[in-house]
Write a protein that holds these residues in place. Structure first.
Motif, PDB file in Angstrom:
ATOM      1  N   VAL B 245       0.834  -1.209   0.000  1.00 24.67           N
ATOM      2  CA  VAL B 245       0.000   0.000   0.000  1.00 24.67           C
ATOM      3  C   VAL B 245       0.868   1.258   0.000  1.00 24.67           C
ATOM      4  O   VAL B 245       0.478   2.295  -0.530  1.00 24.67           O
ATOM      5  N   LEU B 246       2.081   1.148   0.576  1.00 26.97           N
ATOM      6  CA  LEU B 246       2.996   2.287   0.555  1.00 26.97           C
ATOM      7  C   LEU B 246       3.244   2.750  -0.878  1.00 26.97           C
ATOM      8  O   LEU B 246       3.309   3.948  -1.157  1.00 26.97           O
ATOM      9  N   HIS B 249       0.545   4.971  -2.071  1.00 26.52           N
ATOM     10  CA  HIS B 249       0.661   6.349  -1.559  1.00 26.52           C
ATOM     11  C   HIS B 249       1.706   7.125  -2.338  1.00 26.52           C
ATOM     12  O   HIS B 249       1.467   8.270  -2.743  1.00 26.52           O
ATOM     13  N   ILE B 250       2.887   6.525  -2.554  1.00 26.54           N
ATOM     14  CA  ILE B 250       3.947   7.242  -3.272  1.00 26.54           C
ATOM     15  C   ILE B 250       3.497   7.531  -4.695  1.00 26.54           C
ATOM     16  O   ILE B 250       3.641   8.642  -5.203  1.00 26.54           O
ATOM     17  N   PHE B 253       0.861  10.237  -4.785  1.00 28.94           N
ATOM     18  CA  PHE B 253       1.412  11.547  -4.423  1.00 28.94           C
ATOM     19  C   PHE B 253       1.970  12.212  -5.675  1.00 28.94           C
ATOM     20  O   PHE B 253       1.890  13.433  -5.841  1.00 28.94           O
TER      21      PHE B 253
END
Lengths: 182, 528
Positions: B245-246, B249-250, B253
């Motif tokens: 999931v990280l 996010h990246i 972004f």
């Protein structure tokens, strides 16, 4: 032709900005960890809970379901001993998961836990768990792995069912060796 | 478009024109040459990415598998998106910026001309690298352009090539953005204050800052994918303590500001076209600038609305829902300002204006479906459905692409010195607009009815709408051949264009002869 306010260093400043943003991309990794630690979401439940205080068990009970997951090519047999339990809040319970190495080689496995709903994960306390350490299995070895847990009585009242899910991974380099030699 | 340069023989500039021969295009540091190269490159990529879209629509014409296997289908959806975003629409707008920004602010060239040459010439190599993955063991990336792990980590040999291609494309964009900012900040005619700048220049200034802020974050994210795949790191590998999931996010972004990187220059072009054909100054020029800046700021704090279903806390869902809806406010300011510009104007409907008007209507439809997707409880239903596909194609095709096509018609006479064929231009417009709606409007319906995106086969109840959509896609694709014909015809000759070209046109670029001489504004002009 430059305007009076021309800034000779502007290209350099913009390059520095671009480099800083490249660094910021990597900074998001620890920031995300901190954010998940604070909120208790994500996969941050694989560490022992330091502050387990067994209080007076409350009368309230919830259902805890146990799920075992393997990714597509994982060379394991993996399943929970029981599908679900009726759990009194604040009381310690123990259960087991069974895992077996389906290859001839020694494999190191690692279980990654996840609790659903995510907001409940900080109320799910594990005092002992096979997920805290790497699990080494000889070829064909199978065994039960223990888990001791309790559910915090502070669990929000709208939650009456928790799911504890483990995904069992083999150490990647070991799998590569096992696959190439079979 | 090399004629743009050769026809300036009558121009009595004391200095030399372009060098002779093909190597001129390789070594050129002239902003007009480089702008032309960018525009030609993006036009070629429009057809490469479009051919992939037609493979997708051919397969989806009826239920069942007819033409391609599911894996190749997924490669097509992935490559179509990567080519269209990084190879087509972004280079197109950089091409417009190269051609027009120096001429609009009274500068003789871009601030860093050699860097400019390099920014462009990276692109053909990066594009080739990306396309070459189609012929590799295991095929091209098939995980969607978002490259979510763990799926993207299962890509075959293509993964490192695709990632290096993205690195190169990002490198090119960042250098282009630095060049544009430095040009705008340092090279304006001394009498042109910031708020006197035309809106196209303003939107590009803000876009360039967005590019510098987020392209490096994408570069970092895909670098982490690369090390996860080949160097044993575990940024996104759950087995090693990482979290897939990280990556989302990246990626988002970067990805959300990216959608404004794509649309803001189109806003700028439309803000030039509508006043010209309304014969009135742009209504609320300064509020347009502030609205653009607000959109850019908000784009940094809404990224997680692309991933409502990953299981985020309620507070997070509420924050991202409300901040996303807030973007409708500055966007509404822009739409109302464009409408108010036309109010009581002396309107005429040449092809650029038709594309700008279609942009206004159809982009707004895409904006409204975006608002629907912003509503968290509704998004759980719409997520990963064809409704999302319909939404983002409405903002990207009749949004960004119509902005670019309208801009091309608007400035073609300035570039070539000849008027394009107005009758054919109108044909191109009506065919394009009819087929674009035929393609994407039915996708709203199948999406709401539950058809998932990125599938080569579907349940039979979706068959009729998909057939209509496929007919529309082929019509849309072949209509663009007419666009190429019109451009070639216009480059070769036609009715001579005047310096002002359009009787309502206002701005420095309309004070130089048509075609624009190879060198313009060596003496800074005086801006009223």
């Amino acid at each position: 032709m430059n305007t009076p306010q021309a800034d000779r260093w502007l290209p350099g400043k913009l390059v520095v900005l671009a480099l800083a943003m490249f660094g910021f991309g990597f900074l998001l990794v620890p920031l995300y960890q901190v954010f998940c630690d604070i909120t208790g979401i994500g996969q941050r439940t694989g560490v022992p809970t330091a502050d387990v205080v067994v209080e007076q068990p409350s009368d309230r009970t919830v259902t805890v379901e146990f799920v075992a997951t393997l990714n597509q090519y994982a060379p394991w047999e993996f399943r929970p001993a029981v599908q679900s339990m009726e759990v009194q809040l604040g009381k310690l319970y123990d259960t087991t998961y069974f895992a077996q190495n389906l290859t001839e080689q020694t494999l190191i496995g690692r279980a990654v836990p996840s609790v659903a709903p995510g907001t409940a994960s900080k109320y799910f306390k594990k005092t002992e768990c096979f997920c805290f350490t790497e699990q080494e299995f000889a070829g064909d070895e199978g065994r039960d792995m223990g888990l001791v847990f309790s559910v915090d009585p502070a669990l929000p009242s709208h939650i009456d069912r928790l799911t504890l899910s483990y995904t069992f991974f083999a150490d990647r380099t070991e799998v590569a060796q096992a696959n190439s030699s079979t | 478009m090399s004629e743009a340069a050769t026809h300036n023989a009558h121009d009595d500039h004391h200095d030399h024109g372009p060098a002779k021969g093909l190597l001129r295009w390789v070594f050129t540091t002239n902003h007009k040459d480089i702008g032309t190269l960018y525009l030609i490159f993006s036009l070629i990529m429009l057809f490469v990415g479009g051919a992939m879209a037609l493979v997708i629509r051919a397969e989806l014409f009826e239920p069942g598998l007819q033409f391609v296997n599911p894996d190749f289908f997924n490669q097509m959806t992935t490559m179509h998106a990567l080519i269209m975003i990084f190879g087509m629409i972004m280079p197109a707008f950089v091409g417009f910026a190269n051609w027009m920004v120096p001429m609009m602010i009274g500068a003789p060239d871009m601030a860093l001309p050699r860097l400019n040459n390099w920014s462009f010439w990276i692109l053909p190599f990066a594009g080739t690298l990306l396309l070459s993955t189609l012929f590799m063991e295991g095929g091209a990336p098939a995980s969607g352009w978002t490259l979510y792990p763990p799926l993207s980590l299962q890509t075959g040999n293509a993964l490192p090539y695709a990632i290096f291609a993205i690195h190169l494309l990002g490198f090119s964009s960042i250098m282009g953005a630095i060049n544009i900012i430095v040009t705008i900040m340092n090279m304006r005619a001394p009498t042109m204050s910031l708020l006197k700048m035309p809106l196209f220049v303003w939107t590009w200034l803000i876009t360039a800052y967005l590019l510098i802020a987020v392209m490096p974050v994408l570069a970092g994210g895909v670098t982490m994918l690369l090390t996860d795949a080949f160097f044993g790191t575990s940024f996104f590998q759950a087995a090693g303590g990482g979290d897939p999931v990280l990556f989302q996010h990246i990626f988002w972004f970067f990805g959300h500001p990216e959608v404004y990187i794509i649309i803001l220059p189109a806003f700028g072009i439309v803000s030039q076209i509508i006043p010209t054909f309304s014969r009135k100054p742009l209504f609320g020029h300064d509020s347009m600038v502030y609205a653009t800046a607000s959109i850019a700021f908000l784009s940094f704090i809404v990224w997680a609305h692309h991933m409502f279903t990953v299981g985020m806390p309620l507070a997070g869902q509420l924050f991202f829902m409300l901040s996303t809806m807030l973007i409708a406010v500055p966007t509404g300011v822009k739409v109302f300002n464009w409408t108010a510009t036309m109010w009581k104007g002396s309107l005429s409907f040449e092809t650029p204006m038709l594309f700008a008007l279609a942009f206004l209507f159809l982009f707004t439809i895409g904006g409204f479906s975006g608002l629907m997707l912003a509503i968290v409880p509704a998004d759980f239903q719409y997520h990963d459905s064809y409704f999302v596909v319909a939404h983002f194609h409405y903002v990207l095709v009749p949004g960004a692409l119509f902005g670019a096509i309208g801009g091309a018609y608007y400035w073609l006479p300035k570039w070539t010195g000849y008027m394009y064929d107005e009758t054919l231009g109108k044909w191109h417009f009506w065919l394009t607009t009819f087929f674009v709606n035929l393609t994407f409007f039915p996708q709203h319906f199948v999406g709401l009815a539950g058809m998932p995106r990125r599938i080569p086969d579907y349940a039979v109840q979706f068959a009729d709408f998909n057939a209509i959509s496929s007919v529309g896609a082929f019509g849309f694709g072949f209509s663009q051949l007419l666009f190429v014909y019109i451009i070639i015809k216009c480059v070769r000759g036609g009715q001579k264009a005047t310096a002002q070209v359009w009787d309502g046109a206002d701005g420095l670029e309309w004070t130089v002869p048509s075609p624009a001489p190879y060198h313009t504004f060596e003496e800074a002009p005086i801006v009223k």
